[in-house]
Design a protein around this motif. Sequence first.
Motif, PDB file in Angstrom:
ATOM      1  N   THR A  23       0.863  -1.188   0.000  1.00 51.01           N
ATOM      2  CA  THR A  23       0.000   0.000   0.000  1.00 51.01           C
ATOM      3  C   THR A  23       0.891   1.225   0.000  1.00 51.01           C
ATOM      4  O   THR A  23       1.977   1.215   0.597  1.00 51.01           O
ATOM      5  CB  THR A  23      -0.937   0.042   1.222  1.00 51.01           C
ATOM      6  OG1 THR A  23      -0.147  -0.005   2.412  1.00 51.01           O
ATOM      7  CG2 THR A  23      -1.896  -1.128   1.196  1.00 51.01           C
ATOM      8  N   TYR A  24       0.414   2.266  -0.696  1.00 53.61           N
ATOM      9  CA  TYR A  24       1.274   3.443  -0.812  1.00 53.61           C
ATOM     10  C   TYR A  24       0.481   4.723  -0.661  1.00 53.61           C
ATOM     11  O   TYR A  24      -0.709   4.784  -0.981  1.00 53.61           O
ATOM     12  CB  TYR A  24       2.017   3.437  -2.152  1.00 53.61           C
ATOM     13  CG  TYR A  24       1.116   3.520  -3.369  1.00 53.61           C
ATOM     14  CD1 TYR A  24       0.641   2.373  -3.981  1.00 53.61           C
ATOM     15  CD2 TYR A  24       0.771   4.756  -3.914  1.00 53.61           C
ATOM     16  CE1 TYR A  24      -0.181   2.444  -5.087  1.00 53.61           C
ATOM     17  CE2 TYR A  24      -0.051   4.842  -5.026  1.00 53.61           C
ATOM     18  CZ  TYR A  24      -0.528   3.678  -5.614  1.00 53.61           C
ATOM     19  OH  TYR A  24      -1.347   3.753  -6.718  1.00 53.61           O
ATOM     20  N   GLN A  25       1.156   5.725  -0.149  1.00 48.67           N
ATOM     21  CA  GLN A  25       0.631   7.096  -0.079  1.00 48.67           C
ATOM     22  C   GLN A  25       1.772   7.990  -0.506  1.00 48.67           C
ATOM     23  O   GLN A  25       2.751   8.149   0.239  1.00 48.67           O
ATOM     24  CB  GLN A  25       0.189   7.441   1.344  1.00 48.67           C
ATOM     25  CG  GLN A  25      -0.975   6.635   1.861  1.00 48.67           C
ATOM     26  CD  GLN A  25      -1.184   6.846   3.351  1.00 48.67           C
ATOM     27  OE1 GLN A  25      -0.230   6.815   4.130  1.00 48.67           O
ATOM     28  NE2 GLN A  25      -2.421   7.074   3.746  1.00 48.67           N
ATOM     29  N   THR A  26       1.685   8.512  -1.720  1.00 49.66           N
ATOM     30  CA  THR A  26       2.753   9.354  -2.244  1.00 49.66           C
ATOM     31  C   THR A  26       2.170  10.639  -2.785  1.00 49.66           C
ATOM     32  O   THR A  26       0.981  10.724  -3.097  1.00 49.66           O
ATOM     33  CB  THR A  26       3.534   8.633  -3.360  1.00 49.66           C
ATOM     34  OG1 THR A  26       2.627   8.205  -4.372  1.00 49.66           O
ATOM     35  CG2 THR A  26       4.257   7.414  -2.805  1.00 49.66           C
ATOM     36  N   PHE A  29       1.964  10.050  -8.552  1.00 49.12           N
ATOM     37  CA  PHE A  29       2.080   8.649  -8.981  1.00 49.12           C
ATOM     38  C   PHE A  29       2.354   8.585 -10.473  1.00 49.12           C
ATOM     39  O   PHE A  29       1.622   9.150 -11.284  1.00 49.12           O
ATOM     40  CB  PHE A  29       0.803   7.870  -8.653  1.00 49.12           C
ATOM     41  CG  PHE A  29       0.894   6.417  -9.037  1.00 49.12           C
ATOM     42  CD1 PHE A  29       0.391   5.971 -10.260  1.00 49.12           C
ATOM     43  CD2 PHE A  29       1.485   5.496  -8.200  1.00 49.12           C
ATOM     44  CE1 PHE A  29       0.485   4.641 -10.622  1.00 49.12           C
ATOM     45  CE2 PHE A  29       1.584   4.154  -8.552  1.00 49.12           C
ATOM     46  CZ  PHE A  29       1.079   3.732  -9.771  1.00 49.12           C
ATOM     47  N   ARG A  66      -5.101   2.156  -8.414  1.00 49.33           N
ATOM     48  CA  ARG A  66      -4.620   3.503  -8.091  1.00 49.33           C
ATOM     49  C   ARG A  66      -5.564   4.205  -7.106  1.00 49.33           C
ATOM     50  O   ARG A  66      -5.109   4.930  -6.217  1.00 49.33           O
ATOM     51  CB  ARG A  66      -4.469   4.335  -9.364  1.00 49.33           C
ATOM     52  CG  ARG A  66      -3.294   3.917 -10.234  1.00 49.33           C
ATOM     53  CD  ARG A  66      -3.308   4.623 -11.562  1.00 49.33           C
ATOM     54  NE  ARG A  66      -4.499   4.254 -12.335  1.00 49.33           N
ATOM     55  CZ  ARG A  66      -4.879   4.855 -13.451  1.00 49.33           C
ATOM     56  NH1 ARG A  66      -4.176   5.870 -13.924  1.00 49.33           N
ATOM     57  NH2 ARG A  66      -5.947   4.451 -14.096  1.00 49.33           N
ATOM     58  N   GLY A  69      -4.644   2.975  -3.779  1.00 44.81           N
ATOM     59  CA  GLY A  69      -3.231   3.037  -3.403  1.00 44.81           C
ATOM     60  C   GLY A  69      -2.711   1.669  -3.017  1.00 44.81           C
ATOM     61  O   GLY A  69      -2.031   1.499  -1.993  1.00 44.81           O
TER      62      GLY A  69
END
Lengths: 110, 113
Positions: A23-26, A29, A66, A69
């Motif tokens: 899982t990502y929080q950027t 993207f 997307r 995330g």
Amino acid sequence: GQNIDQPTEMTATEGAIVQINCTYQTSGFNGLFWYQQHAGEAPTFLSYNVLDGLEEKGRFSSFLSRSKGYSYLLLKELQMKDSASYLCAVRDSWGQNFVFGPGTRLSVLP
Amino acid sequence: DTAVSQTPKYLVTQMGNDKSIKCEQNLGHDTMYWYKQDSKKFLKIMFSYNNKELIINETVPNRFSPKSPDKAHLNLHINSLELGDSAVYFCASSQGLAIDTQYFGPGTRLTVL
């Protein structure tokens, strides 16, 4: 901020299927990458997703959502040589900044 | 047929010394990178060079300086080495700024005593 989460360790049996989540929080993207890294060696590229959906490459598949995330790497017909760390990495919207997750160490048992 | 090579593979040195790590790629790529992987295995980007221009420079100490004599080389110079600099340093390269992935070198294990 930039944050990528993966499970620290996973164990699976030879011949089985394993799913490694990321899982990502950027701040932006522009693609998600999966790398394999054997102990003491350099990371090697496995897969790349920039659109939602599943990308399949032989025994390895990678999925991306997307909106959530979220990504996963699916390894089928596990072999002993698949024992390694699997790194999830996100490229931000500027294109050249890669943020890596902490990696998931997978142990494949006989 | 080495794609991305680094020298040396191992580097052991004393605190306060100045050292360099060399990187060369024969892939014809436009962009080269330096990464640091610490003892906890976190891989963090340090520098990125595209066509001999620094694109990004993460918050690394100015004791670290990348030098690119040409498109195929990106060397890493480290001044006044500190204990916390001990890590594995990876060089990588990619083609352009688009969707291409990176190819990593074998890494240089730096130990500062």
